[in-house]
Design an enzyme around this catalytic site. Sequence first.
Site, PDB file in Angstrom:
ATOM      1  N   THR A  67       0.813  -1.225   0.000  1.00  0.00           N
ATOM      2  CA  THR A  67       0.000   0.000   0.000  1.00  0.00           C
ATOM      3  C   THR A  67       0.841   1.266   0.000  1.00  0.00           C
ATOM      4  OG1 THR A  67      -0.070   0.101   2.421  1.00  0.00           O
ATOM      5  CG2 THR A  67      -1.855  -1.127   1.296  1.00  0.00           C
ATOM      6  N   HIS A  98       5.415  21.979  -1.069  1.00  0.00           N
ATOM      7  CA  HIS A  98       5.052  22.561   0.226  1.00  0.00           C
ATOM      8  C   HIS A  98       5.750  21.915   1.420  1.00  0.00           C
ATOM      9  CE1 HIS A  98       0.956  24.218  -1.395  1.00  0.00           C
ATOM     10  NE2 HIS A  98       1.989  24.560  -2.149  1.00  0.00           N
ATOM     11  N   HIS A 133       6.379  28.060   3.489  1.00  0.00           N
ATOM     12  CA  HIS A 133       6.342  26.640   3.837  1.00  0.00           C
ATOM     13  C   HIS A 133       7.482  26.235   4.770  1.00  0.00           C
ATOM     14  CE1 HIS A 133       3.229  26.248   0.872  1.00  0.00           C
ATOM     15  NE2 HIS A 133       4.027  26.792  -0.035  1.00  0.00           N
TER      16      HIS A 133
END
Length: 146
Positions: A67, A98, A133
């Site tokens: 996954t 970001h 950021h």
Amino acid sequence: MKLAIGCDHVGWELKPAIIEFLEEMGHTVQDFGTTSDLRVDYPEYAQAVSEAVVSKKCDLGILICGTGVGISIAANKIKGIRAVVCSEPYSAKLSREHNNTNILAFGSRVIGSELAKMITKEWLEAVYEDGRHQKRVDQIAEIENL
């Protein structure tokens, strides 16, 4: 760019297609395994790739498991790693812009090779925007020191 790649036995079939794609893009790839479909534990490969990135032996890393979740969790335990698991290109792109992610993870049971290539391309071509950021990236680094 020099990229580290690693996977567990579930990600093993997808890894060669990603390595070939990265090399076609002009990148150098260091493969940290695994090299077969024999059952292995993904934290070992997450650690190897993460340490290559943190030590600057490789610029960025890519991890593959079923996954992408477990292997990214393991990678994020290494100080200095900001791993993201993605199953679509937009999040991959924004994670670099970001969050200055340095490891991309995805799941071979979640996405196919063509989508994995699209995600990888967006992630690699994105540029960290810094500025507003950086404060948050610094806050993440502070949490690592607790």
